[in-house]
Motif scaffolding. Structure first.
Motif, PDB file in Angstrom:
ATOM      1  N   SER A  49     -75.415  33.213  40.944  1.00 17.07           N
ATOM      2  CA  SER A  49     -76.333  34.115  41.652  1.00 17.07           C
ATOM      3  C   SER A  49     -76.495  35.415  40.883  1.00 17.07           C
ATOM      4  N   PHE A  50     -77.688  35.989  40.961  1.00 22.67           N
ATOM      5  CA  PHE A  50     -77.981  37.292  40.381  1.00 22.67           C
ATOM      6  C   PHE A  50     -78.494  38.197  41.494  1.00 22.67           C
ATOM      7  N   ASP A  51     -77.734  39.228  41.813  1.00 22.65           N
ATOM      8  CA  ASP A  51     -78.141  40.183  42.868  1.00 22.65           C
ATOM      9  C   ASP A  51     -78.535  39.463  44.159  1.00 22.65           C
ATOM     10  N   GLY A  52     -77.742  38.478  44.544  1.00 22.21           N
ATOM     11  CA  GLY A  52     -77.990  37.769  45.791  1.00 22.21           C
ATOM     12  C   GLY A  52     -78.942  36.598  45.686  1.00 22.21           C
ATOM     13  N   PHE A  53     -79.653  36.487  44.538  1.00 27.98           N
ATOM     14  CA  PHE A  53     -80.570  35.356  44.343  1.00 27.98           C
ATOM     15  C   PHE A  53     -79.821  34.225  43.659  1.00 27.98           C
ATOM     16  N   ARG A  54     -79.809  33.050  44.261  1.00 26.38           N
ATOM     17  CA  ARG A  54     -79.095  31.914  43.692  1.00 26.38           C
ATOM     18  C   ARG A  54     -79.994  31.200  42.684  1.00 26.38           C
ATOM     19  N   ALA A  55     -79.759  31.465  41.409  1.00 28.02           N
ATOM     20  CA  ALA A  55     -80.595  30.893  40.338  1.00 28.02           C
ATOM     21  C   ALA A  55     -80.242  29.440  40.074  1.00 28.02           C
ATOM     22  N   ILE A  56     -78.961  29.104  40.191  1.00 26.49           N
ATOM     23  CA  ILE A  56     -78.487  27.730  40.050  1.00 26.49           C
ATOM     24  C   ILE A  56     -77.683  27.401  41.300  1.00 26.49           C
ATOM     25  N   ASN A  57     -78.004  26.272  41.925  1.00 29.04           N
ATOM     26  CA  ASN A  57     -77.436  25.960  43.239  1.00 29.04           C
ATOM     27  C   ASN A  57     -76.801  24.570  43.237  1.00 29.04           C
ATOM     28  N   ASN A  58     -75.483  24.531  43.045  1.00 30.85           N
ATOM     29  CA  ASN A  58     -74.739  23.269  43.099  1.00 30.85           C
ATOM     30  C   ASN A  58     -75.351  22.221  42.156  1.00 30.85           C
ATOM     31  N   LEU A  59     -75.614  22.634  40.934  1.00 31.53           N
ATOM     32  CA  LEU A  59     -76.282  21.772  39.953  1.00 31.53           C
ATOM     33  C   LEU A  59     -75.297  20.815  39.297  1.00 31.53           C
ATOM     34  N   SER A  60     -75.675  19.555  39.221  1.00 35.21           N
ATOM     35  CA  SER A  60     -74.915  18.561  38.472  1.00 35.21           C
ATOM     36  C   SER A  60     -75.857  17.861  37.493  1.00 35.21           C
ATOM     37  N   PHE A  61     -75.358  17.666  36.275  1.00 40.14           N
ATOM     38  CA  PHE A  61     -76.191  17.142  35.190  1.00 40.14           C
ATOM     39  C   PHE A  61     -75.276  16.512  34.156  1.00 40.14           C
ATOM     40  N   ARG A  62     -75.684  15.378  33.609  1.00 40.80           N
ATOM     41  CA  ARG A  62     -74.887  14.802  32.513  1.00 40.80           C
ATOM     42  C   ARG A  62     -75.810  14.175  31.480  1.00 40.80           C
ATOM     43  N   ILE A  63     -75.337  14.174  30.240  1.00 38.66           N
ATOM     44  CA  ILE A  63     -76.131  13.586  29.159  1.00 38.66           C
ATOM     45  C   ILE A  63     -75.184  12.888  28.195  1.00 38.66           C
ATOM     46  N   GLY A  64     -75.667  11.768  27.630  1.00 39.21           N
ATOM     47  CA  GLY A  64     -74.863  10.976  26.714  1.00 39.21           C
ATOM     48  C   GLY A  64     -74.854  11.532  25.302  1.00 39.21           C
ATOM     49  N   LYS A  65     -74.057  10.909  24.443  1.00 41.96           N
ATOM     50  CA  LYS A  65     -73.847  11.415  23.085  1.00 41.96           C
ATOM     51  C   LYS A  65     -75.077  11.303  22.197  1.00 41.96           C
TER      52      LYS A  65
END
Length: 246
Positions: free
Chosen positions: A13-29
Motif C-alpha cells: 500500500s502507498f498512503d492507504g492505497f493498496r497498489a498490490i492486493n494479495n497477488l500470486s504469480f508464477r513463471i517457469g524457467k
C-alpha cells in the motif's frame, strides 16, 4: 512446470492505497508471459516488487531452484541473481557505439577495479557479435547509439540486458512508438529470448500481445483477474468489463 519465480500473497500500500492486493504469480524457467490490465492495475508496482525497488507489506517471493527469498535483498543483489529489467524509455549510452554499449554490459566484471582495467578480448567481441545478430543490429555495431531509430534503441537495450545473462527479463511496453516492422522484429527477439529464460512483457497493445502467442495474466486493482491464452482472457466478462470495454 519448473518454477523460476513464485510470488505468493503479496500486498503493498502507498498512503492507504493498496497498489498490490494479495497477488500470486508464477513463471517457469523458459517461458514467455504477457501481463496486461488497465492503468493503475499494479503492473509497474509488480515489477518494482520483483526487482527490489519496492518492498511489499506482506507475502513472499521465491526465486530459483533453492527458493531463495528476494524480500529484503537489494536491487543490485537481485540483479546479480539474474533478474533484468527494461524500462519503457530506452536508456543506452548515446555517445558510445552499439558495440561499446554491448561490451560494457557483458556479464564478467562487476568490481570497480576490474571495470577500470578491463580490456575486451576476442571472446568478448565474439559474444557481442552474436548478441548483435540476435537483436538485428549487426550492421549498426560501429554506429553511435544516439543515431539509432527508437525501435533500434529498444533492441539495443534488450541486447544490453541479454549480455548480463539474466534468468528473468522484465520488459515494459516494448512496442510503444514502434513501426509495424519494428514490432514484428521485437516479437521475434522476445520469443527467441524466452526459449532459454523467463520473459515477462507488460503491454497495452493487444495486437502485439497476440503476436507473442503466449500465456496472458490480466491484473486489476493489484490482483490477478484472469489468466490463460489471449482468446481465453479477452472473452472473460470481467476482463471485458474492467479493461477491454473502455
Amino acid at each position: 512446470m519448473n518454477t523460476l519465480l513464485e510470488v505468493s500473497g503479496v500486498s503493498v500500500s502507498f498512503d492507504g492505497f493498496r497498489a498490490i492486493n494479495n497477488l500470486s504469480f508464477r513463471i517457469g524457467k523458459a517461458e514467455l508471459r504477457a501481463v496486461i490490465g488497465p492503468n493503475g492495475a499494479g503492473k509497474t508496482t509488480f515489477m518494482d516488487i520483483v526487482t527490489g525497488k519496492t518492498r511489499p507489506d506482506k507475502g513472499r517471493i521465491s526465486w530459483g531452484e533453492k527458493g531463495l527469498s528476494l524480500l529484503g535483498l537489494s536491487e543490485a543483489r537481485i540483479a546479480r541473481e539474474g533478474v533484468g529489467r527494461k524500462f519503457q524509455k530506452p536508456t543506452v549510452f548515446e555517445d558510445q557505439t552499439v558495440q561499446s554499449n554491448l561490451i560494457v554490459s557483458l556479464k564478467n566484471r562487476r568490481g570497480p577495479f576490474a571495470a577500470l582495467f578491463y580490456r575486451p578480448g576476442s571472446g568478448d567481441f565474439e559474444r557481442v557479435a552474436a548478441l548483435a545478430g540476435k537483436i538485428g543490429l549487426t550492421a549498426q555495431l560501429s554506429r553511435k547509439a544516439g543515431e539509432l531509430s527508437h525501435g533500434q534503441k529498444q533492441w539495443l537495450e534488450i541486447g544490453m540486458l541479454l549480455a548480463q545473462e539474466p534468468r528473468l527479463l522484465l520488459v515494459d511496453e516494448p512496442a510503444a512508438g514502434m513501426t509495424l516492422a519494428e514490432r514484428e522484429k521485437t516479437t521475434d527477439i522476445l520469443v527467441e529470448a524466452a526459449k532459454t529464460r523467463a520473459v515477462v512483457v507488460v503491454e497495452h497493445d493487444m495486437e502485439f500481445v497476440r503476436r507473442l502467442n503466449c500465456r496472458v495474466t490480466v491484473l486489476h486493482e493489484g490482483s490477478v483477474l484472469a489468466e490463460g491464452s489471449l482468446d481465453h482472457v479477452t472473452s472473460n466478462p470481467d476482463v471485458i468489463d474492467v479493461y477491454l470495454g473502455r
